[in-house]
Motif scaffolding. Structure first.
Motif, PDB file in Angstrom:
ATOM      1  N   ALA A   1       0.723  -1.153   0.153  1.00  0.00           N
ATOM      2  CA  ALA A   1       0.020   0.061   0.070  1.00  0.00           C
ATOM      3  C   ALA A   1       0.944   1.179  -0.127  1.00  0.00           C
ATOM      4  O   ALA A   1       0.267   2.295  -0.381  1.00  0.00           O
ATOM      5  CB  ALA A   1      -0.897   0.047   1.230  1.00  0.00           C
TER       6      ALA A   1
ATOM      7  N   ASP B   1      -9.427   7.524   3.221  1.00  0.00           N
ATOM      8  CA  ASP B   1      -9.263   7.866   4.768  1.00  0.00           C
ATOM      9  C   ASP B   1      -9.581   6.862   5.408  1.00  0.00           C
ATOM     10  O   ASP B   1      -9.097   6.887   6.782  1.00  0.00           O
ATOM     11  CB  ASP B   1      -9.976   9.234   4.767  1.00  0.00           C
ATOM     12  N   SER B   2     -10.780   5.997   5.188  1.00  0.00           N
ATOM     13  CA  SER B   2     -11.076   5.018   6.104  1.00  0.00           C
ATOM     14  C   SER B   2     -10.316   3.733   6.072  1.00  0.00           C
ATOM     15  O   SER B   2     -10.359   3.026   6.821  1.00  0.00           O
ATOM     16  CB  SER B   2     -12.417   4.548   5.438  1.00  0.00           C
ATOM     17  N   ASP B   3      -9.016   3.842   5.247  1.00  0.00           N
ATOM     18  CA  ASP B   3      -8.253   2.626   4.947  1.00  0.00           C
ATOM     19  C   ASP B   3      -7.525   2.623   6.544  1.00  0.00           C
ATOM     20  O   ASP B   3      -6.506   3.756   6.891  1.00  0.00           O
ATOM     21  CB  ASP B   3      -7.415   2.894   3.970  1.00  0.00           C
TER      22      ASP B   3
ATOM     23  N   LEU C   1      -5.058   6.091  -0.919  1.00  0.00           N
ATOM     24  CA  LEU C   1      -5.807   5.304  -0.144  1.00  0.00           C
ATOM     25  C   LEU C   1      -7.182   6.009   0.539  1.00  0.00           C
ATOM     26  O   LEU C   1      -6.877   7.132   0.693  1.00  0.00           O
ATOM     27  CB  LEU C   1      -4.923   4.622   1.077  1.00  0.00           C
TER      28      LEU C   1
ATOM     29  N   THR D   1      -4.639 -10.027   1.941  1.00  0.00           N
ATOM     30  CA  THR D   1      -5.162  -8.663   2.163  1.00  0.00           C
ATOM     31  C   THR D   1      -4.032  -7.753   2.190  1.00  0.00           C
ATOM     32  O   THR D   1      -4.174  -6.478   1.915  1.00  0.00           O
ATOM     33  CB  THR D   1      -6.132  -8.533   3.241  1.00  0.00           C
TER      34      THR D   1
ATOM     35  N   GLN E   1      -4.752   1.350   7.265  1.00  0.00           N
ATOM     36  CA  GLN E   1      -3.117   1.481   6.993  1.00  0.00           C
ATOM     37  C   GLN E   1      -2.935   2.742   6.343  1.00  0.00           C
ATOM     38  O   GLN E   1      -1.402   3.137   6.434  1.00  0.00           O
ATOM     39  CB  GLN E   1      -2.903   0.428   5.906  1.00  0.00           C
ATOM     40  N   LYS E   2      -3.691   3.945   6.257  1.00  0.00           N
ATOM     41  CA  LYS E   2      -3.301   4.897   5.698  1.00  0.00           C
ATOM     42  C   LYS E   2      -2.350   5.839   6.563  1.00  0.00           C
ATOM     43  O   LYS E   2      -1.325   6.255   5.973  1.00  0.00           O
ATOM     44  CB  LYS E   2      -4.585   5.898   5.320  1.00  0.00           C
TER      45      LYS E   2
ATOM     46  N   ARG F   1      -1.933  -5.164  -2.170  1.00  0.00           N
ATOM     47  CA  ARG F   1      -2.885  -4.405  -3.115  1.00  0.00           C
ATOM     48  C   ARG F   1      -2.807  -4.809  -4.542  1.00  0.00           C
ATOM     49  O   ARG F   1      -1.532  -4.738  -4.929  1.00  0.00           O
ATOM     50  CB  ARG F   1      -3.034  -2.880  -2.911  1.00  0.00           C
TER      51      ARG F   1
END
Lengths: 384, 314
Positions: free
Chosen positions: A277, A286-288, A284, A368, A290-291, A371
């Motif tokens: 990622a 914002d809800s990710d 990405l 997962t 890992q961001k 990406r």
């Protein structure tokens, strides 16, 4: 005369030995060792790894260290030479007195160092790719990067979702391409994928048109996969475009650097690949979850070094942070305690993905973590 | 003193004393490992020195034999359950045979041509090792099973220190005996002038071939020893850079000097470990030292110093 010669030789060796001796370590620092391919053919791995470790050890120390103690990083350059790496590993354990080890940029160097750390009982987090490092599981050996097997699985998963079943492969004969080629053949059946053409190219080949022509003539071809890194995949990509294929091209995580897009030019358009990622940090949502991690690391690395971020440095970041958290949970810097806590790592969010270690899994990443990316307008975008 | 120096067993005895003395001085396993690496390199260098220093032939492909020896103890036990010691012997035998077969046409060549032919041979071996991954594990290398002798698993830096040290002493002893034999005299004649040697009745091609085979066996045994010590082999051991390293060790220590082989190997193995403290300047300093040594001590460290001492102390 013989005695004189003998003395000279002895004096030289002893002088060498004395010069090698490092000053005794202060009791209030925690020594972490590392042996990386900072120079040589694999320096594109070792250089960002070393810079990342130095950068973050400094940051951690400025923030008060770990368990109230400062970290001390000892880094050696093994140039991806397994024999040198082995010597440095011995030196780190015997002489520098480290409590944990990060590194081994290449699989060969890592495999050569493993017996040293297994014998000494010191946790060793490798930054190399191949699955043999953690399969079978060795008590003191962990690793942070995705394996080539996972890259194959990610690619085949994507293909299966698109109804692709007949695949041509063109693989580099370097260590990376060769290893991934074998892994892909091994897992293809699990996804109902049939390899209808299987070609290779050498690391210095400058034209892959003949191999690609063979692949193109394979009956029922639906996609092409190219495991490899360096300039080979860029040439494959250009030849692929010139030959006018009407099927998708999949590259591996081995080309996940900006220089690939530059080398392949327009031909890179539409190429798909599994990658970390980190490459699409800003894109990405914002809800990710890992961001925050990937944008944070990217900004810190690029600000400190002035160079574009690479996934390889990210592996070093993951290793160091996992180690620090393990030491904090253990509340000590006893190697055995660190190992036990490392194995219990769960829900750790790194640049490579979410890590959940267990006694039977010393990698802790699942599919997962990868990406599926696509190259559009000369940049990486999330494919789905 | 001079008589002592001239004695043909001076070098092996000196080496044996160094091996024994260092064992009491070296403080930790790390130093013992570095010393064991020195002994192993020195063994290969003695073999190459026989070829370069005594027979006057350059081989730029010696790491090929070194790599073959290393992979012999990795592949043969893994594939055919052969005992590692037998595998070591098999590796040495195969290297000797290859050197014999390859050497016959190659050694008809002279000077640069010979260097280029051996260079090609070495690269060929390195490529074969890297590419035949079903057998050799490919570029990532393969593990070597532990050596067991009479039910005792050989491990630990100090054990290997003594084993490799003994191998080196044995190698040095064989080398000085070879040099002192009629074959050795023929080799030196060949080194000084091939034409003169031929006129004197020396079968030039025959002796060149003998020494090429012997030096290949030395390299193979050293390679096997390294693989057993490390418990892991990678194609690095057979690559071109390693060939160059071996040649550099010969030249640095002194061509035609058995003790010089040890000194050359010691410098190139120990110095990089010492110089790591200089980080970025490591390679710069290493290169500088090598240049200075070659400019000041032109015929290699040991022969130059020996000549110097002979001159100052009549």
């Amino acid at each position: 005369m013989t005695t004189l010669m003998k003395r000279m030789g002895l004096a030289a060796l002893v002088a060498g030995a004395a010069a090698m001796a490092s000053p005794a370590s202060a009791a209030d620092t925690i020594k972490i060792g590392s042996s990386l391919a900072i120079t040589g053919p694999a320096s594109f791995l070792g250089d960002p790894e070393a810079k990342t470790l130095e950068l973050y050890v400094k940051k951690i120390n400025e923030a008060g260290g770990v368990n109230g103690k400062q970290l001390e990083l000892v880094v050696y350059d093994d140039g991806a030479n397994a024999n040198k790496a082995r010597t440095f590993a011995t030196r780190l354990v015997e002489d520098d007195g480290i409590v944990a080890m990060i590194g081994g940029s290449s699989t060969g160097a890592t495999m050569a160092m493993i017996p040293v750390f297994e014998d000494a009982g010191i946790p060793f987090i490798s930054l190399a790719g191949a699955v043999v490092i953690v399969d079978p599981v060795k008590p003191f050996v962990f690793k942070t990067p995705h394996t080539d097997k996972m890259a194959c699985e990610k690619i085949f998963e994507d293909m299966k979702a698109k109804g692709i079943a007949k695949v041509g492969m063109i693989s580099g004969t370097g260590g990376f391409g060769k290893s991934m080629h074998g892994q892909c053949l091994g897992v293809a059946g699990n996804y109902g994928i049939e390899i209808v053409a299987d070609e290779t190219y050498g690391p210095k080949d400058s034209d892959m048109t003949p191999q690609l022509t063979n692949i193109k003539s394979a009956p029922g071809l639906q996609a092409v996969v190219n495991p490899g890194f360096g300039q080979g995949p860029a040439i494959v990509t250009r030849n692929f475009k010139q030959l006018g294929f009407d099927v998708p091209l999949y590259q591996s995580h081995g080309v996940a650097s900006k220089s690939f897009i530059e080398l392949a030019g327009d031909a890179a358009e539409g190429v798909r690949l599994p990658a970390s990622a980190l490459l699409v940090a800003e894109k990405l949502p914002d809800s990710d979850p890992q961001k925050a991690v990937v944008t944070g690391y990217k900004a810190a690395y690029e600000e400190a070094t002035g160079q574009p971020v690479s996934t390889f440095g990210g592996h070093a970041y993951d290793g160091l942070m996992m180690l620090v958290e393990a030491m904090q949970r253990a509340g000590s810097e006893d190697p055995q305690a660190i190992r036990d806590e490392l194995e219990k790592t769960s829900g750790f969010m790194g640049t490579a993905g979410v890590v959940n270690m267990s006694p039977s899994d010393h990698l802790g990443l699942d599919l997962t973590a990868f990406r599926m990316l696509e190259i559009r307008d000369g940049d990486w975008v999330l494919a789905d | 003193m001079r008589a002592l120096l001239a004695h043909r067993l001076a070098a092996p005895v000196a080496i044996a004393l160094i091996v024994v003395a260092l064992a009491f001085v070296l403080p930790s396993n790390f130093y013992l490992r570095v010393a064991a690496l020195v002994w192993i390199s020195a063994l290969a260098v003695i073999g190459l020195n026989l070829l370069m220093g005594f027979a006057g032939q350059v081989s730029l492909g010696h790491a090929g034999f070194f790599g073959l020896g290393a992979y012999a103890v990795a592949v043969l036990p893994a594939q055919f359950s052969l005992h590692p010691l037998l595998a070591l012997l098999a590796g040495a035998l195969v290297c000797g045979l290859i050197a014999f077969v390859v050497g016959r046409p190659i050694l008809r060549l002279k000077g640069h041509y010979l260097a280029v032919a051996t260079l090609g041979f070495g690269i060929l071996i390195a490529m074969a090792i890297a590419n035949e991954s079903w057998l050799t594990g490919g570029p990532d290398g393969m593990p070597v099973s532990r050596l067991t002798l009479f039910g005792w698993r050989v491990r630990g830096a100090s054990t290997w220190y003594w084993i490799t040290g003994a191998l080196l002493v044995l190698g040095a002893w064989l080398a000085v005996n070879l040099v002192a034999s009629p074959t050795g005299r023929a080799l030196r004649a060949l080194h000084d002038s091939e034409v003169a040697a031929r006129v004197a009745g020396v079968d030039v091609a025959h002796y060149k071939l003998i020494v090429f085979v012997i030096s290949a066996v030395y390299a193979s045994v050293a390679g096997s020893a390294l693989a057993l010590v490390n418990g892991f082999v990678t194609p690095d051991s057979a690559n071109f850079i390693h060939s160059i390293e071996l040649v550099t060790m010969v030249v640095l220590g002194g061509m035609g000097s058995v003790f010089g082989s040890l000194v050359g190997a010691a410098i190139l193995v120990v110095l990089p470990q010492v110089l790591t403290t200089f980080h970025d300047y490591e390679h710069l300093l290493l290169g500088l030292m090598m240049m200075v040594i070659m400019i000041v001590l032109r015929s290699g460290i040991v022969p130059s110093l020996a000549a110097l001492i002979r001159r100052t102390r009549p």
